[in-house]
Design a protein around this motif. Sequence first.
Motif, PDB file in Angstrom:
ATOM      1  N   ARG A  31      -3.414  14.180  -2.473  1.00 24.47           N
ATOM      2  CA  ARG A  31      -2.425  14.986  -3.195  1.00 24.47           C
ATOM      3  C   ARG A  31      -2.970  16.379  -3.435  1.00 24.47           C
ATOM      4  NH1 ARG A  31      -0.526  10.531  -6.709  1.00 24.47           N
ATOM      5  NH2 ARG A  31       1.169   9.677  -5.477  1.00 24.47           N
ATOM      6  N   ARG A  80      10.986  12.654  -0.960  1.00 25.10           N
ATOM      7  CA  ARG A  80       9.725  13.286  -1.346  1.00 25.10           C
ATOM      8  C   ARG A  80       9.289  14.365  -0.373  1.00 25.10           C
ATOM      9  NH1 ARG A  80       7.878   9.019  -4.743  1.00 25.10           N
ATOM     10  NH2 ARG A  80       6.582  10.598  -5.725  1.00 25.10           N
ATOM     11  N   ASP A 153      13.187  19.290  -4.843  1.00 24.49           N
ATOM     12  CA  ASP A 153      11.872  19.254  -5.449  1.00 24.49           C
ATOM     13  C   ASP A 153      10.961  18.209  -4.808  1.00 24.49           C
ATOM     14  OD1 ASP A 153       9.892  19.994  -7.142  1.00 24.49           O
ATOM     15  OD2 ASP A 153      10.499  18.619  -8.740  1.00 24.49           O
ATOM     16  N   PRO A 154      10.651  18.385  -3.530  1.00 24.65           N
ATOM     17  CA  PRO A 154       9.822  17.392  -2.852  1.00 24.65           C
ATOM     18  C   PRO A 154       8.354  17.515  -3.272  1.00 24.65           C
ATOM     19  CG  PRO A 154      10.248  19.228  -1.391  1.00 24.65           C
ATOM     20  CD  PRO A 154      11.013  19.510  -2.641  1.00 24.65           C
ATOM     21  N   ASP A 155       7.613  16.459  -3.094  1.00 25.81           N
ATOM     22  CA  ASP A 155       6.176  16.491  -3.396  1.00 25.81           C
ATOM     23  C   ASP A 155       5.398  17.028  -2.215  1.00 25.81           C
ATOM     24  OD1 ASP A 155       6.325  15.160  -5.968  1.00 25.81           O
ATOM     25  OD2 ASP A 155       7.008  13.444  -4.789  1.00 25.81           O
ATOM     26  N   PRO A 183       0.873  24.854  -6.433  1.00 26.98           N
ATOM     27  CA  PRO A 183       0.465  23.844  -7.407  1.00 26.98           C
ATOM     28  C   PRO A 183       1.435  22.661  -7.423  1.00 26.98           C
ATOM     29  CG  PRO A 183       0.603  26.001  -8.442  1.00 26.98           C
ATOM     30  CD  PRO A 183       1.197  26.132  -7.090  1.00 26.98           C
ATOM     31  N   GLY A 184       0.893  21.497  -7.384  1.00 27.05           N
ATOM     32  CA  GLY A 184       1.725  20.307  -7.502  1.00 27.05           C
ATOM     33  C   GLY A 184       2.335  19.838  -6.199  1.00 27.05           C
ATOM     34  N   HIS A 185       2.105  20.568  -5.116  1.00 27.30           N
ATOM     35  CA  HIS A 185       2.671  20.141  -3.841  1.00 27.30           C
ATOM     36  C   HIS A 185       1.567  19.881  -2.826  1.00 27.30           C
ATOM     37  CE1 HIS A 185       6.202  22.121  -5.610  1.00 27.30           C
ATOM     38  NE2 HIS A 185       6.884  21.239  -4.913  1.00 27.30           N
TER      39      HIS A 185
ATOM     40  N   MET C   1      -7.137  15.707  -8.750  1.00 28.88           N
ATOM     41  CA  MET C   1      -5.920  16.521  -8.654  1.00 28.88           C
ATOM     42  C   MET C   1      -5.255  16.606 -10.021  1.00 28.88           C
ATOM     43  SD  MET C   1      -5.729  17.380  -5.508  1.00 28.88           S
ATOM     44  CE  MET C   1      -7.211  17.070  -4.570  1.00 28.88           C
ATOM     45  N   GLN C   3      -2.517  18.262 -10.848  1.00 28.53           N
ATOM     46  CA  GLN C   3      -1.069  18.479 -10.951  1.00 28.53           C
ATOM     47  C   GLN C   3      -0.264  17.229 -10.643  1.00 28.53           C
ATOM     48  OE1 GLN C   3      -2.875  19.726  -8.462  1.00 28.53           O
ATOM     49  NE2 GLN C   3      -3.291  21.878  -8.856  1.00 28.53           N
ATOM     50  N   GLN C   4      -0.922  16.132 -10.449  1.00 27.76           N
ATOM     51  CA  GLN C   4      -0.157  15.017  -9.913  1.00 27.76           C
ATOM     52  C   GLN C   4       0.859  14.441 -10.890  1.00 27.76           C
ATOM     53  OE1 GLN C   4      -2.516  11.224  -9.638  1.00 27.76           O
ATOM     54  NE2 GLN C   4      -4.113  12.746  -9.513  1.00 27.76           N
ATOM     55  N   ARG C   6       3.026  16.137 -12.587  1.00 24.85           N
ATOM     56  CA  ARG C   6       4.025  17.149 -12.926  1.00 24.85           C
ATOM     57  C   ARG C   6       5.403  16.510 -13.068  1.00 24.85           C
ATOM     58  NH1 ARG C   6       7.012  19.116  -8.551  1.00 24.85           N
ATOM     59  NH2 ARG C   6       6.702  17.742  -6.781  1.00 24.85           N
ATOM     60  N   ARG C   8       8.923  15.742 -12.226  1.00 26.95           N
ATOM     61  CA  ARG C   8       9.746  15.797 -11.018  1.00 26.95           C
ATOM     62  C   ARG C   8      11.202  15.987 -11.399  1.00 26.95           C
ATOM     63  NH1 ARG C   8      10.606  12.130  -7.349  1.00 26.95           N
ATOM     64  NH2 ARG C   8      10.679  13.625  -5.656  1.00 26.95           N
ATOM     65  N   LEU C   9      11.890  16.662 -10.521  1.00 33.21           N
ATOM     66  CA  LEU C   9      13.323  16.844 -10.718  1.00 33.21           C
ATOM     67  C   LEU C   9      14.013  15.492 -10.542  1.00 33.21           C
ATOM     68  CD1 LEU C   9      15.169  19.422 -11.011  1.00 33.21           C
ATOM     69  CD2 LEU C   9      15.652  19.120  -8.597  1.00 33.21           C
ATOM     70  N   LEU C  11      16.575  12.962  -9.324  1.00 31.61           N
ATOM     71  CA  LEU C  11      17.559  12.853  -8.250  1.00 31.61           C
ATOM     72  C   LEU C  11      18.394  11.610  -8.503  1.00 31.61           C
ATOM     73  CD1 LEU C  11      15.499  13.582  -5.014  1.00 31.61           C
ATOM     74  CD2 LEU C  11      16.924  15.156  -6.295  1.00 31.61           C
TER      75      LEU C  11
END
Lengths: 239, 257, 244
Positions: A31, A80, A153-155, A183-185, C1, C3-4, C6, C8-9, C11
């Motif tokens: 990740r 995702r 908002d995909p990962d 960040p976060g992706h 990590m 930010q893992q 965070r 999520r939007l 859906l």
Amino acid sequence: MADELAIQARHLVKAFGTRRAVDDISLNVPRGAFLAIFGPNGAGKTTLLRMLATLSRPSSGTLAIEGVDAREHADQARDRIGLISHQPMVYPDLSAEENLLLYARLYGVADPEARVRELLDQVGLLHRRLDPVRTFSRGMTQRVAIARALVHDPDIVLLDEPYSGLDPHAVDVFDQLIDQIRPGHTFVMVSHDLRKGFSLCTHALVMARGHVVTADSKDALDFDAFERLYRETVGMGVA
Amino acid sequence: MADSQKKKRPVPEAGQWPDKLLVPVLVAGVVLTTVGFLMAFLYAAPVDGAEVNGFQLIGSKLVTHRQLLSQKIFYFHMPVAIVSFVMLIAAAYYAIRFLASKNQRYDTCSRVAMEISLLFVIGTMITGDLWTRFEWGVWWTWDPRLTTYLILMLIVIAYFVMRNSVDDPERRATYGAVISIIAFIDVPICMMVTRLIPTSIHPVVVRQNGMAPDMTITVMVCLVGMLCVAYGLYRLRFRTVRIEERVEALKEQLEEE
Amino acid sequence: MAQQNRQRLALKHPSTFAQYRTLLSKDLRQEFRTKEMVTSMGIFAVLVIIVYGAALALTAQSIDIASMSGGLIWALIVFTSLTGLNRSFSHEKEQGCLEGILLVPLDRSVIYLAKATSNFIFLALVEVIAVPLFMFFFMTTVPFAPTFGMIVWPLLLGTIGMAGVGTMLATITANTRSRDVLLAVLFIPLIYPLLYACVTATTAAILGSAQWMDLYTMPLVMAAGYDVIMLLACWVLYGFAVSA
């Protein structure tokens, strides 16, 4: 360990008859990593990326996207993943806003209008949201494409030769945007451009003829060494 | 973060046990078809055609009907037509298996079956056209059977035109499979539509109910013979294509080492 | 990590019907903006009518026209549909949009149904213009049979079938070389049964002779059967064709 991985691929093969575009590739992308995939034409980079994007079904092997089996539960995996390709994948006769609203509704984003405005603001196109994409420059179209890829908002963000056809200014804007969302992706990029890709990535992978020839985290390499390595391995692959 | 290991690649296999049957089947098919040909003229009784005025002496025999020599075409026309449709069924069957497995072998099977089907469809068209010429005195008529086979021929040709204009082999195979399944569904509908819709324009073909035993036997002999020929040709062609693929694969493997 | 975790939007997967509506309204909006398909089909229809004018210049007898008009109307419709169907995937391919749609978690057959519906709407729209135009140019001397209005049903069933089969074939040919020719080569033989049935029914309704029902009902049933079977087959097979 396994739940730290954004993408986990085991022995991926894409074959038809005797032709093997991707031949037994295993990948672990942690990740937050940025994996750059390099290789000459016909190395199978795009085929690999299309498999990661669930656009193409692997002939064998397993693929897990954020811990979800992408072959069994493709729809969950698709939520995702975002793909930014050299083709913008937006309808030129619809406005930027309409394009994004279309995708937002298809993905089922909770408040499509608000999400689309937020994204258009982020890519700096709020003032032109009502103009048809046909009237946009290549760089602006690519910004709409970024917003399109991020609408749900995909990962994981997959990039397929995203720089092709962009002028230097548009490349800068593109890089800034990628930096913003970094960040976060997790990123996977396929590219010809060694220097560009190497400067962005945390991990590098070189493919030739469907195989992985080099794979390493960037810390282990400096650019010159990497370039030398690339030339050697790819040269060998072509012979 | 990535590992890849060399494994021995499978090569397309060729020359399984059905290939041993190839020659006997082909020979049997040719023999049976020839026997059928002779039976059609020597064994099966001539069929009465149009009625003549009262009695007439034709060929030192007193008859009430004109004897139809052209009817002999029937013994070849019908089996050829059946075989071409059987090959279409085979193509559709392998197409379904291909879509289920994405195994290139089934695509080859389906394509080869289509090729043999085309061969027999053209045979049907030729014999059918001879029939219309001699029986009805016209070169072409929109008779339901003839129309159906014309449409079938056009679809099979379209299938090959389509295959030729797609470069990616997997895409070509998938499209081919989809088209052959649709064709297989379309052809019986075409037959039904052209037969069941009453029309004043088209000549109505009057058929006697049922065939005499001598006719049935002759037709069956021809049918079995032609099925054997079709199967033999199919295996022969399949074997050739498969061996080509095998050579290609072995070449590639040698290059890599 | 770091930010893992965070946010999520959220859906919420839309229903299949909602996705269908979204895709359909996209096609309609696009066509409304460019008017590309309807214009090109409309112009083509007028051109075919002009060609008919030359071809039928010597058939002055109104009785000839009456018995031919069913076939002529359908020839007009088939060729016009071909021009329209050829265009129907050009937008999807131009910028790789079809791929964008395939990235969305949705059932592939929804794409088929939406596209077939929009094609049906455009074909119907053009027919609404082209058929009266044909009548204006060729059929004003023909006495109207009381059953004339019944041509609506074969037109409807024929258009459904052509839009359904045509959408499937256009998806396939969009990825091939020489796609315009190939679509015609595949489309015309495959819709032949439908065409045959619809021409018979249309002609029966136009002539309106004493036993017109015999020539009308059976073809209509056949056309309906063709539509059901072929649309089902295309619906099932579409996923393979569009993802290839």
